[in-house]
Design a protein around this motif. Structure first.
Motif, PDB file in Angstrom:
ATOM      1  N   LEU A 134       0.831  -1.196   0.000  1.00  0.00           N
ATOM      2  CA  LEU A 134       0.000   0.000   0.000  1.00  0.00           C
ATOM      3  C   LEU A 134       0.873   1.257   0.000  1.00  0.00           C
ATOM      4  CD1 LEU A 134      -2.782   1.313   0.101  1.00  0.00           C
ATOM      5  CD2 LEU A 134      -2.731   1.085   2.608  1.00  0.00           C
ATOM      6  N   SER A 135       1.990   1.201   0.705  1.00  0.00           N
ATOM      7  CA  SER A 135       2.921   2.334   0.703  1.00  0.00           C
ATOM      8  C   SER A 135       3.465   2.591  -0.699  1.00  0.00           C
ATOM      9  CB  SER A 135       4.078   2.064   1.671  1.00  0.00           C
ATOM     10  OG  SER A 135       3.633   1.901   2.997  1.00  0.00           O
ATOM     11  N   VAL A 136       3.878   1.512  -1.381  1.00  0.00           N
ATOM     12  CA  VAL A 136       4.397   1.648  -2.748  1.00  0.00           C
ATOM     13  C   VAL A 136       3.326   2.210  -3.675  1.00  0.00           C
ATOM     14  CG1 VAL A 136       5.283   0.374  -4.743  1.00  0.00           C
ATOM     15  CG2 VAL A 136       6.098  -0.187  -2.451  1.00  0.00           C
ATOM     16  N   LEU A 137       2.107   1.736  -3.521  1.00  0.00           N
ATOM     17  CA  LEU A 137       1.001   2.196  -4.355  1.00  0.00           C
ATOM     18  C   LEU A 137       0.758   3.697  -4.164  1.00  0.00           C
ATOM     19  CD1 LEU A 137      -2.308   0.268  -4.891  1.00  0.00           C
ATOM     20  CD2 LEU A 137      -2.348   2.732  -4.501  1.00  0.00           C
ATOM     21  N   LEU A 138       0.696   4.138  -2.905  1.00  0.00           N
ATOM     22  CA  LEU A 138       0.420   5.547  -2.627  1.00  0.00           C
ATOM     23  C   LEU A 138       1.582   6.440  -3.051  1.00  0.00           C
ATOM     24  CD1 LEU A 138      -1.353   5.331   0.860  1.00  0.00           C
ATOM     25  CD2 LEU A 138      -2.377   5.692  -1.394  1.00  0.00           C
ATOM     26  N   LEU A 139       2.813   5.945  -2.900  1.00  0.00           N
ATOM     27  CA  LEU A 139       3.966   6.731  -3.351  1.00  0.00           C
ATOM     28  C   LEU A 139       3.984   6.852  -4.871  1.00  0.00           C
ATOM     29  CD1 LEU A 139       6.757   5.431  -0.928  1.00  0.00           C
ATOM     30  CD2 LEU A 139       5.655   7.672  -0.905  1.00  0.00           C
ATOM     31  N   GLY A 140       3.579   5.792  -5.565  1.00  0.00           N
ATOM     32  CA  GLY A 140       3.454   5.877  -7.021  1.00  0.00           C
ATOM     33  C   GLY A 140       2.409   6.903  -7.435  1.00  0.00           C
ATOM     34  N   LEU A 141       1.295   6.930  -6.711  1.00  0.00           N
ATOM     35  CA  LEU A 141       0.268   7.939  -6.979  1.00  0.00           C
ATOM     36  C   LEU A 141       0.809   9.345  -6.732  1.00  0.00           C
ATOM     37  CD1 LEU A 141      -2.696   8.562  -7.674  1.00  0.00           C
ATOM     38  CD2 LEU A 141      -3.230   8.291  -5.241  1.00  0.00           C
ATOM     39  N   LEU A 142       1.623   9.491  -5.684  1.00  0.00           N
ATOM     40  CA  LEU A 142       2.224  10.789  -5.381  1.00  0.00           C
ATOM     41  C   LEU A 142       3.182  11.224  -6.490  1.00  0.00           C
ATOM     42  CD1 LEU A 142       2.417  13.073  -3.300  1.00  0.00           C
ATOM     43  CD2 LEU A 142       4.274  11.806  -2.188  1.00  0.00           C
ATOM     44  N   VAL A 143       3.937  10.270  -7.035  1.00  0.00           N
ATOM     45  CA  VAL A 143       4.812  10.595  -8.166  1.00  0.00           C
ATOM     46  C   VAL A 143       3.977  11.122  -9.332  1.00  0.00           C
ATOM     47  CG1 VAL A 143       6.368   9.651  -9.916  1.00  0.00           C
ATOM     48  CG2 VAL A 143       6.617   8.946  -7.533  1.00  0.00           C
ATOM     49  N   MET A 144       2.839  10.503  -9.590  1.00  0.00           N
ATOM     50  CA  MET A 144       1.990  10.916 -10.700  1.00  0.00           C
ATOM     51  C   MET A 144       1.480  12.342 -10.520  1.00  0.00           C
ATOM     52  SD  MET A 144      -0.379   7.600 -11.563  1.00  0.00           S
ATOM     53  CE  MET A 144      -1.252   8.535 -12.812  1.00  0.00           C
ATOM     54  N   VAL A 145       1.002  12.672  -9.333  1.00  0.00           N
ATOM     55  CA  VAL A 145       0.342  13.962  -9.137  1.00  0.00           C
ATOM     56  C   VAL A 145       1.324  15.106  -8.936  1.00  0.00           C
ATOM     57  CG1 VAL A 145      -1.702  12.840  -8.178  1.00  0.00           C
ATOM     58  CG2 VAL A 145       0.073  13.663  -6.635  1.00  0.00           C
ATOM     59  N   THR A 146       2.592  14.800  -8.646  1.00  0.00           N
ATOM     60  CA  THR A 146       3.561  15.874  -8.413  1.00  0.00           C
ATOM     61  C   THR A 146       4.467  16.122  -9.615  1.00  0.00           C
ATOM     62  OG1 THR A 146       5.112  14.300  -7.378  1.00  0.00           O
ATOM     63  CG2 THR A 146       3.619  15.524  -5.921  1.00  0.00           C
ATOM     64  N   ARG A 147       4.322  15.360 -10.688  1.00  0.00           N
ATOM     65  CA  ARG A 147       5.125  15.555 -11.900  1.00  0.00           C
ATOM     66  C   ARG A 147       4.278  16.200 -12.988  1.00  0.00           C
ATOM     67  NH1 ARG A 147       8.129  14.138  -7.886  1.00  0.00           N
ATOM     68  NH2 ARG A 147      10.233  13.539  -8.473  1.00  0.00           N
ATOM     69  N   ARG A 148       4.844  17.209 -13.642  1.00  0.00           N
ATOM     70  CA  ARG A 148       4.137  17.872 -14.729  1.00  0.00           C
ATOM     71  C   ARG A 148       4.494  17.267 -16.082  1.00  0.00           C
ATOM     72  NH1 ARG A 148       4.666  24.192 -14.391  1.00  0.00           N
ATOM     73  NH2 ARG A 148       3.028  23.944 -15.952  1.00  0.00           N
ATOM     74  N   ASN A 149       5.574  16.508 -16.129  1.00  0.00           N
ATOM     75  CA  ASN A 149       6.002  15.888 -17.375  1.00  0.00           C
ATOM     76  C   ASN A 149       5.232  14.585 -17.589  1.00  0.00           C
ATOM     77  OD1 ASN A 149       7.869  13.863 -18.867  1.00  0.00           O
ATOM     78  ND2 ASN A 149       8.689  15.869 -19.412  1.00  0.00           N
ATOM     79  N   ALA A 150       4.757  14.360 -18.825  1.00  0.00           N
ATOM     80  CA  ALA A 150       3.941  13.184 -19.111  1.00  0.00           C
ATOM     81  C   ALA A 150       4.709  11.891 -18.872  1.00  0.00           C
ATOM     82  CB  ALA A 150       3.433  13.234 -20.547  1.00  0.00           C
ATOM     83  N   VAL A 151       6.002  11.850 -19.213  1.00  0.00           N
ATOM     84  CA  VAL A 151       6.799  10.640 -19.009  1.00  0.00           C
ATOM     85  C   VAL A 151       6.930  10.352 -17.512  1.00  0.00           C
ATOM     86  CG1 VAL A 151       9.027   9.542 -19.402  1.00  0.00           C
ATOM     87  CG2 VAL A 151       8.043  11.013 -21.164  1.00  0.00           C
TER      88      VAL A 151
END
Length: 220
Positions: A134-151
């Protein structure tokens, strides 16, 4: 043997959480992809160890899929896409690295508290692996929402999916047919993402989400 089993399983699952923090810290695309490759490599080792613990040979297939596609094929292909499109190598973030890391620590603490409290009767190894997942999942979601670059957002999504795989294998594995369908879904999604990035670059000359928003505003 039980002590060694727990220690190695926790080492690998905890390593995934640590590498997820490394993903949060990166501000260069090539470094982000390299760290993601390590993330997928550790996932494959964790799944292989779960296959050994559970005596579940079909999980070795999952480990092989993670190793070949996630740790090798996808990072190499994304490297080529970046070079082919001439994408800007720096990653712009919505907030600074410091607040992002603090938010990540908060999400990990929340994951541990929630998962350990809602699964008091589960097998100790499984419930702790689920907390890590669950920690890995939420951190992955955090990476998605804090990056402006599509890649960068694509990498965040793939690391999130790694958390789902870790959760499924920790909870006594997945049926082989599900694993194969997941593998094909990943390949298809990657092909679509590649075409999508090419089209964005061709049409707007950028993959920066903020620039695309500005363009949309101008058209209004």
């Amino acid at each position: 043997m039980n002590g060694l089993t727990f220690d190695v399983a926790h080492l690998l699952a905890g390593g995934l959480v640590l590498i997820s923090f490394m993903l949060l810290y990166q501000d260069r695309l090539y470094a982000l992809l390299n760290v993601y490759a390590v993330h997928a490599l550790v996932l494959s080792l964790s799944v292989a160890w779960q296959a050994y613990i559970q005596d579940a040979p079909h999980l070795y297939v999952t480990a092989a899929i993670a190793l070949v596609f996630k740790a090798i094929v996808i990072p190499v292909a994304l490297h080529r896409i970046i070079r082919r499109l001439g994408i800007h190598r720096d990653i712009e973030t919505v907030v600074g690295i410091g607040p992002t890391m603090l938010a990540g620590m908060g999400l990990v603490a929340l994951s541990m508290v929630v998962m350990l409290r809602v699964t008091p009767e589960a097998d100790p190894l499984a419930r702790e692996d689920l907390a890590f997942a669950l920690s890995v999942l939420l951190l992955g979601l955090l990476v998605m929402v804090t990056r402006r670059n599509a890649v960068g957002q694509v990498v965040g999504f793939m690391s999130l999916e790694n958390g789902l795989v870790l959760a499924a294998t920790g909870a006594k594995g997945m049926p082989l047919v599900v694993e194969i369908s997941v593998a094909f879904s990943i390949v298809i999604a990657f092909i679509v993402i590649g075409i999508f990035l090419f089209r964005i670059r061709e049409r707007f000359d950028t993959v920066d989400i903020g620039a695309l928003d500005s363009f949309r505003g101008e058209r209004r």
